[in-house]
Each structure stands twice: as C-alpha cells, then as structure tokens.
Scaffold this motif. Structure first.
Motif, short mmCIF file in Angstrom:
data_model
loop_
_atom_site.label_atom_id
_atom_site.label_comp_id
_atom_site.label_asym_id
_atom_site.label_seq_id
_atom_site.Cartn_x
_atom_site.Cartn_y
_atom_site.Cartn_z
N ALA A 124 79.04 85.15 6.40
CA ALA A 124 79.13 83.83 7.25
C ALA A 124 78.18 84.06 8.74
O ALA A 124 77.86 82.92 9.09
CB ALA A 124 80.66 83.70 7.60
N SER A 125 78.05 85.14 9.09
CA SER A 125 77.34 85.08 10.21
C SER A 125 76.01 85.06 10.33
O SER A 125 75.03 84.99 11.12
CB SER A 125 77.67 86.54 11.07
OG SER A 125 77.41 87.51 10.31
N GLY A 126 75.44 85.05 8.89
CA GLY A 126 73.91 84.92 8.51
C GLY A 126 73.08 86.14 8.60
O GLY A 126 72.12 86.09 8.38
N ARG A 127 74.03 87.31 8.88
CA ARG A 127 73.29 88.64 8.83
C ARG A 127 72.69 89.11 7.36
O ARG A 127 71.97 89.75 7.24
CB ARG A 127 74.37 89.74 9.47
CG ARG A 127 74.37 89.30 10.74
CD ARG A 127 75.51 90.27 11.50
NE ARG A 127 76.03 91.30 10.84
CZ ARG A 127 77.13 91.35 10.43
NH1 ARG A 127 78.00 90.32 10.63
NH2 ARG A 127 77.84 92.42 9.84
N TRP A 128 73.73 88.97 6.39
CA TRP A 128 73.37 89.29 5.12
C TRP A 128 73.22 88.15 3.96
O TRP A 128 74.33 87.36 4.05
CB TRP A 128 74.31 90.43 4.54
CG TRP A 128 74.39 91.51 5.19
CD1 TRP A 128 74.81 92.02 6.56
CD2 TRP A 128 73.59 92.62 4.61
NE1 TRP A 128 74.44 93.30 6.68
CE2 TRP A 128 73.82 93.94 5.77
CE3 TRP A 128 72.90 93.17 3.40
CZ2 TRP A 128 73.02 95.16 5.37
CZ3 TRP A 128 72.05 94.14 3.34
CH2 TRP A 128 72.49 95.16 4.22
N ARG A 129 72.03 87.98 3.44
CA ARG A 129 71.56 87.04 2.44
C ARG A 129 71.31 87.60 1.34
O ARG A 129 70.65 88.39 0.83
CB ARG A 129 70.41 86.32 2.87
CG ARG A 129 70.37 85.38 4.44
CD ARG A 129 68.89 84.55 4.56
NE ARG A 129 68.56 83.91 3.55
CZ ARG A 129 67.72 83.16 3.60
NH1 ARG A 129 66.77 83.49 4.58
NH2 ARG A 129 67.37 82.12 2.82
N ILE A 130 72.70 87.70 0.42
CA ILE A 130 72.85 88.40 -0.77
C ILE A 130 72.83 87.80 -1.94
O ILE A 130 73.19 86.47 -1.73
CB ILE A 130 73.88 89.48 -0.69
CG1 ILE A 130 75.26 88.89 -0.22
CG2 ILE A 130 73.54 90.54 0.43
CD1 ILE A 130 76.36 89.91 -0.14
N GLY A 131 72.99 88.13 -3.33
CA GLY A 131 73.06 87.38 -4.39
C GLY A 131 74.66 86.74 -4.47
O GLY A 131 74.78 85.77 -5.45
N ALA A 132 75.64 87.49 -4.35
CA ALA A 132 76.84 87.04 -4.43
C ALA A 132 77.90 87.82 -3.68
O ALA A 132 77.91 88.83 -2.98
CB ALA A 132 77.27 87.23 -5.92
N LEU A 133 79.26 87.14 -3.49
CA LEU A 133 80.31 87.93 -2.57
C LEU A 133 81.50 87.53 -3.14
O LEU A 133 81.83 86.50 -3.53
CB LEU A 133 80.20 87.26 -1.13
CG LEU A 133 81.32 87.62 -0.31
CD1 LEU A 133 81.93 89.12 -0.22
CD2 LEU A 133 81.33 86.85 1.26
N VAL A 134 82.39 88.39 -3.63
CA VAL A 134 83.80 88.31 -3.82
C VAL A 134 84.77 88.92 -2.81
O VAL A 134 84.59 90.08 -2.67
CB VAL A 134 83.91 89.28 -5.33
CG1 VAL A 134 85.44 89.07 -5.67
CG2 VAL A 134 83.18 88.76 -6.28
N SER A 135 85.54 88.09 -2.63
CA SER A 135 86.60 88.52 -1.56
C SER A 135 88.09 88.45 -2.26
O SER A 135 88.52 87.69 -2.60
CB SER A 135 86.68 87.62 -0.41
OG SER A 135 87.73 87.83 0.40
N PHE A 136 88.62 89.65 -2.24
CA PHE A 136 89.91 89.78 -2.64
C PHE A 136 90.93 90.09 -1.47
O PHE A 136 90.67 90.80 -0.88
CB PHE A 136 90.21 91.05 -3.67
CG PHE A 136 89.51 90.91 -5.01
CD1 PHE A 136 90.19 90.13 -5.86
CD2 PHE A 136 88.44 91.83 -5.23
CE1 PHE A 136 89.48 90.19 -7.25
CE2 PHE A 136 87.77 91.61 -6.50
CZ PHE A 136 88.48 90.84 -7.45
#
Length: 215
Positions: A124-136
């Motif tokens: 959300a801060s824009g520091r990491w532009r990655i392929g996917a995020l899963v939040s449990f």
C-alpha cells in the motif's frame, strides 16, 4: 556449504524455468517462518516451478519473532514506519538469495496476522510492486495509499469470529485499496477465528495459481 553443493544451488538459480515464481510467507507475532512451511508442502504440487521462503521476522519476541513491537499501541504509524527498513532489508536478502532480484512481478507475499500487516503496508505504501499479495487475518495500517503498486492483486481472507483482529479490518482494507485502484478480493469466513483455515488456504492457492501462472 561445500563447493559442489554451492555450484548446484547456483546452477539451480541460473536454469530456473522462465515462468518460475517465489512465494514468501510472513508469519504472525511470536512465531517463526517454519510454522508456515506446511502450506508450502500442501501447495507444491499445484504450483510447479514455484520456490517458497519463510524468513523469521527481524525482531525477537518472548515466544519467537516479530515484525514490529506490539506492546502498547500496536498500530502506532510511527512504530510500523520504523519497521519498514528492517522488513525491506530482509525481503531484499530473501529475493536475492532465491534469484528474483530482477523479477519482483513473479513474487507473492502470503502473510498471517502481523505478517499480513507488514505485507499490506509494503504494498500500500508503494515500496513493493509484486505479483500478488495474500493477507490472512490482517489489517491495513493507517496511511496514505500509494497507487504505485496498484497492479498487485490482493486477496484478503478473514475469519468472521476473529477476536484478535476483527474481520471489519479486512473489510476496511478492501474499501481503501479498492478506492486507490487496486484489484482486491475479500473472503470473510463464517465460524473461523484468528487462523488460516483449510478453506482459506484453498482459496489462497486458487488465487495464486490465477495470478502467478500468467506472469
């Protein structure tokens, strides 16, 4: 590591399939990375050519490790911002070690509880532009959301009976990220508490197969 085993590891990274991906597990407070590795064992067959890493958080905790100090006000924005440098340094170390320094789009963060908090903050801060995020069972720390990483698809999974971090936290994150242009999926699980359920793990696996397969 012996010279021959080092060469094997090096060659393994050189000849990784072009469509390989990396899943990095981020554990909860007072835990360790090893506690999330059973997920890797259950996902390997469905995620061929995927590497899995589960580092320990950089700060000690009386029961294990933590990503930021939670005593007092655990969502103090200053406290979470202070943790960013250590988080980024550790993630960069893992990414380099696994051979993905130039392939962030093929990386997925999978976090639980406090691990989800730092993962959501990183994207959300824009520091990491990655392929996917899963939040449990996570939440999005109070902040101005950057659009820099809005190409990262996000899955939020939360138990309706979670009394540690109430499910409303993921509903709010869904609304905030969606308003910033992120593609977000939200799954609230009836009867589930502060944990990763078998159905939640299956939904996450499906999500990762969909998001990582075409990168």
């Amino acid at each position: 590591m012996t010279g021959s085993s080092a060469l094997c590891a090096f060659n393994d990274r050189i000849f990784m399939p072009s469509k390989s991906s990396l899943v990095i597990f981020l554990h909860g407070i007072g835990a360790s990375g090893a506690q999330l590795m059973p997920l890797a064992a259950s996902w390997r067959a469905s995620l061929p050519n995927t590497r899995f890493a589960a580092p320990d958080a950089p700060l000690p905790h009386r029961y294990g490790h933590q990503w930021f100090i939670a005593e007092g006000n655990p969502l103090d924005p200053t406290r979470i911002r202070t943790a960013r440098e250590a988080f980024d340094g550790l993630m960069n170390d893992v990414v380099r070690a696994e051979g993905f320094a130039d392939a962030h789009a093929r990386i997925a963060f999978v976090g639980l509880s406090q691990g989800s908090i730092v993962a959501l903050d990183a994207v959300a801060s824009g520091r990491w532009r990655i392929g996917a995020l899963v939040s449990f069972a996570g939440l999005l720390p109070p902040q101005q959301i950057s659009s820099a990483s809005r190409d990262t698809p996000v899955l939020l999974v939360h138990g309706q009976r979670d009394t540690t971090i109430p499910a409303i936290a993921s509903r709010l994150a869904d609304a905030q990220l969606g308003a910033a242009g992120f593609k977000v999926e939200l799954k609230i699980e009836p009867g589930v508490g502060h944990t990763i359920s078998s159905s939640g793990a299956e939904r996450a696996l499906t999500f990762l197969k969909q998001t990582l397969a075409y990168l």
